[in-house]
Design a protein around this motif. Structure first.
Motif, PDB file in Angstrom:
ATOM      1  N   UNK A   1       0.876  -1.170   0.000  1.00  0.00           N
ATOM      2  CA  UNK A   1       0.000   0.000   0.000  1.00  0.00           C
ATOM      3  C   UNK A   1       0.915   1.222   0.000  1.00  0.00           C
ATOM      4  N   UNK A   2       1.117   1.804  -1.185  1.00  0.00           N
ATOM      5  CA  UNK A   2       2.026   2.944  -1.354  1.00  0.00           C
ATOM      6  C   UNK A   2       1.220   4.105  -1.920  1.00  0.00           C
ATOM      7  N   UNK A   3       1.513   5.312  -1.478  1.00  0.00           N
ATOM      8  CA  UNK A   3       0.805   6.499  -1.951  1.00  0.00           C
ATOM      9  C   UNK A   3       1.760   7.681  -1.957  1.00  0.00           C
ATOM     10  N   UNK A   4       1.380   8.739  -2.700  1.00  0.00           N
ATOM     11  CA  UNK A   4       2.283   9.879  -2.805  1.00  0.00           C
ATOM     12  C   UNK A   4       1.652  11.218  -2.405  1.00  0.00           C
ATOM     13  N   UNK A   5       0.352  11.397  -2.559  1.00  0.00           N
ATOM     14  CA  UNK A   5      -0.251  12.702  -2.285  1.00  0.00           C
ATOM     15  C   UNK A   5      -0.581  12.848  -0.799  1.00  0.00           C
ATOM     16  N   UNK A   6       0.451  13.000   0.023  1.00  0.00           N
ATOM     17  CA  UNK A   6       0.268  13.017   1.483  1.00  0.00           C
ATOM     18  C   UNK A   6      -0.550  14.211   1.962  1.00  0.00           C
ATOM     19  N   UNK A   7      -0.325  15.377   1.357  1.00  0.00           N
ATOM     20  CA  UNK A   7      -1.044  16.579   1.802  1.00  0.00           C
ATOM     21  C   UNK A   7      -2.553  16.411   1.612  1.00  0.00           C
ATOM     22  N   UNK A   8      -2.952  15.902   0.450  1.00  0.00           N
ATOM     23  CA  UNK A   8      -4.376  15.681   0.167  1.00  0.00           C
ATOM     24  C   UNK A   8      -4.959  14.619   1.114  1.00  0.00           C
ATOM     25  N   UNK A   9      -4.218  13.544   1.336  1.00  0.00           N
ATOM     26  CA  UNK A   9      -4.699  12.494   2.238  1.00  0.00           C
ATOM     27  C   UNK A   9      -4.901  13.023   3.660  1.00  0.00           C
ATOM     28  N   UNK A  10      -3.985  13.874   4.125  1.00  0.00           N
ATOM     29  CA  UNK A  10      -4.138  14.444   5.476  1.00  0.00           C
ATOM     30  C   UNK A  10      -5.398  15.296   5.576  1.00  0.00           C
ATOM     31  N   UNK A  11      -5.718  16.037   4.504  1.00  0.00           N
ATOM     32  CA  UNK A  11      -6.957  16.828   4.500  1.00  0.00           C
ATOM     33  C   UNK A  11      -8.182  15.909   4.552  1.00  0.00           C
ATOM     34  N   UNK A  12      -8.136  14.808   3.807  1.00  0.00           N
ATOM     35  CA  UNK A  12      -9.254  13.854   3.817  1.00  0.00           C
ATOM     36  C   UNK A  12      -9.382  13.168   5.176  1.00  0.00           C
ATOM     37  N   UNK A  13      -8.255  12.840   5.787  1.00  0.00           N
ATOM     38  CA  UNK A  13      -8.282  12.216   7.114  1.00  0.00           C
ATOM     39  C   UNK A  13      -8.899  13.160   8.145  1.00  0.00           C
ATOM     40  N   UNK A  14      -8.672  14.456   7.979  1.00  0.00           N
ATOM     41  CA  UNK A  14      -9.252  15.447   8.881  1.00  0.00           C
ATOM     42  C   UNK A  14     -10.774  15.366   8.883  1.00  0.00           C
ATOM     43  N   UNK A  15     -11.375  15.066   7.725  1.00  0.00           N
ATOM     44  CA  UNK A  15     -12.842  14.943   7.660  1.00  0.00           C
ATOM     45  C   UNK A  15     -13.339  13.713   8.425  1.00  0.00           C
ATOM     46  N   UNK A  16     -12.445  12.752   8.696  1.00  0.00           N
ATOM     47  CA  UNK A  16     -12.780  11.586   9.519  1.00  0.00           C
ATOM     48  C   UNK A  16     -12.392  11.790  10.982  1.00  0.00           C
ATOM     49  N   UNK A  17     -11.920  12.994  11.302  1.00  0.00           N
ATOM     50  CA  UNK A  17     -11.534  13.294  12.682  1.00  0.00           C
ATOM     51  C   UNK A  17     -10.154  12.783  13.059  1.00  0.00           C
ATOM     52  N   UNK A  18      -9.319  12.496  12.070  1.00  0.00           N
ATOM     53  CA  UNK A  18      -7.964  12.007  12.339  1.00  0.00           C
ATOM     54  C   UNK A  18      -6.984  13.120  11.980  1.00  0.00           C
ATOM     55  N   UNK A  19      -6.375  13.702  13.010  1.00  0.00           N
ATOM     56  CA  UNK A  19      -5.461  14.824  12.802  1.00  0.00           C
ATOM     57  C   UNK A  19      -4.472  14.890  13.966  1.00  0.00           C
ATOM     58  N   UNK A  20      -3.538  15.824  13.845  1.00  0.00           N
ATOM     59  CA  UNK A  20      -2.569  16.061  14.923  1.00  0.00           C
ATOM     60  C   UNK A  20      -3.304  16.339  16.239  1.00  0.00           C
ATOM     61  N   UNK A  21      -4.344  17.143  16.165  1.00  0.00           N
ATOM     62  CA  UNK A  21      -5.075  17.521  17.377  1.00  0.00           C
ATOM     63  C   UNK A  21      -5.811  16.343  18.003  1.00  0.00           C
ATOM     64  N   UNK A  22      -6.363  15.460  17.191  1.00  0.00           N
ATOM     65  CA  UNK A  22      -7.120  14.340  17.751  1.00  0.00           C
ATOM     66  C   UNK A  22      -6.209  13.240  18.290  1.00  0.00           C
ATOM     67  N   UNK A  23      -5.008  13.094  17.713  1.00  0.00           N
ATOM     68  CA  UNK A  23      -4.115  11.999  18.105  1.00  0.00           C
ATOM     69  C   UNK A  23      -3.103  12.376  19.179  1.00  0.00           C
ATOM     70  N   UNK A  24      -2.865  13.684  19.343  1.00  0.00           N
ATOM     71  CA  UNK A  24      -1.904  14.157  20.345  1.00  0.00           C
ATOM     72  C   UNK A  24      -2.621  15.137  21.272  1.00  0.00           C
ATOM     73  N   UNK A  25      -3.234  14.627  22.362  1.00  0.00           N
ATOM     74  CA  UNK A  25      -4.085  15.467  23.194  1.00  0.00           C
ATOM     75  C   UNK A  25      -3.336  16.426  24.131  1.00  0.00           C
ATOM     76  N   UNK A  26      -2.005  16.326  24.192  1.00  0.00           N
ATOM     77  CA  UNK A  26      -1.256  17.192  25.101  1.00  0.00           C
ATOM     78  C   UNK A  26      -1.388  18.652  24.660  1.00  0.00           C
ATOM     79  N   UNK A  27      -1.380  19.562  25.630  1.00  0.00           N
ATOM     80  CA  UNK A  27      -1.587  20.985  25.375  1.00  0.00           C
ATOM     81  C   UNK A  27      -0.569  21.540  24.379  1.00  0.00           C
ATOM     82  N   UNK A  28       0.672  21.129  24.515  1.00  0.00           N
ATOM     83  CA  UNK A  28       1.730  21.608  23.608  1.00  0.00           C
ATOM     84  C   UNK A  28       1.421  21.237  22.157  1.00  0.00           C
ATOM     85  N   UNK A  29       0.972  19.998  21.935  1.00  0.00           N
ATOM     86  CA  UNK A  29       0.627  19.556  20.585  1.00  0.00           C
ATOM     87  C   UNK A  29      -0.604  20.276  20.055  1.00  0.00           C
TER      88      UNK A  29
END
Length: 199
Positions: free
Chosen positions: A153-181
């Motif tokens: 499973x190989x892919x190249x358009x990481x920026x677009x995938x991260x935007x799509x993952x955000x619509x599923x609630x998967x992001x830096x903010x959801x995965x790293x709950x510490x205040x600094x993150x």
């Protein structure tokens, strides 16, 4: 830093996020493992304690140099030192070790008392030694479902995938709950928005 642990997640979207997280201009890959239930251990199991304590032995510690038979192995001086280290974690640990256990790889289910691990649905692979302490045991070939020469499973358009993952609630903010993150993610979002307007 070298470690005997390798992070895993039970959530395919989380795996995809981490495969996209860095080096946006390079390809990403997700590996899929099917780990047999008898190779999945809880954080407090004796096997996990045994494998984790290999890290306390000196770098010269060599599993291949230890006696192969169970009695000779358990009476060896180096194994005695390993047992001493184990008992500092688990005083009731019996002084009987199956020699082949030192060469295993096991999946470790952790305590879900850490918000980050809980949100990432995290687990770990814990590696024994393949001979010397610095050479990790190998993950059995039959565990790898995707990531072989024939299935990847190989892919190249990481920026677009991260935007799509955000619509599923998967992001830096959801995965790293510490205040600094959380603060870093908010700053990055507004910096990106400002940079786009400036263009």
């Amino acid at each position: 830093m070298p470690t005997r642990l390798l992070d895993l997640t039970a959530n395919s979207l989380v795996a995809l996020y981490f495969a996209c997280k860095h080096k946006e201009k390079t390809e990403g890959e997700v590996l899929v493992l099917d780990i047999p239930n008898d190779q999945v251990k809880f954080y407090d199991s004796d096997t996990v304690t045994l494998l984790a304590n290999i890290a306390r032995r000196p770098k010269e510690f060599d599993v291949a140099a230890l006696p192969a038979d169970k009695d000779g192995f358990n009476n060896d001086t180096e194994v005695g030192k390993l047992l001493h280290d184990i008992r500092s974690d688990k005083s009731a640990f019996r002084n009987i070790i199956v020699p082949s256990d030192l060469r295993r790889v096991v999946a470790v289910r952790t305590r879900l008392d850490n918000a980050r691990i809980a949100r990432q649905e995290g687990a770990f692979l814990l590696f024994g030694a393949d001979g010397s302490k610095s050479k990790p045991a190998k993950v059995p070939d039959d565990w790898l479902v995707c990531g072989t020469a024939t299935q990847r499973i190989i892919f190249s358009n990481k920026h677009k995938l991260k935007r799509e993952l955000l619509s599923f609630g998967v992001s830096e903010q959801s995965l790293f709950p510490e205040l600094e993150s959380q603060a870093a993610a908010i700053v990055a979002r507004y910096q990106n928005k400002y940079a786009r307007k400036k263009k």
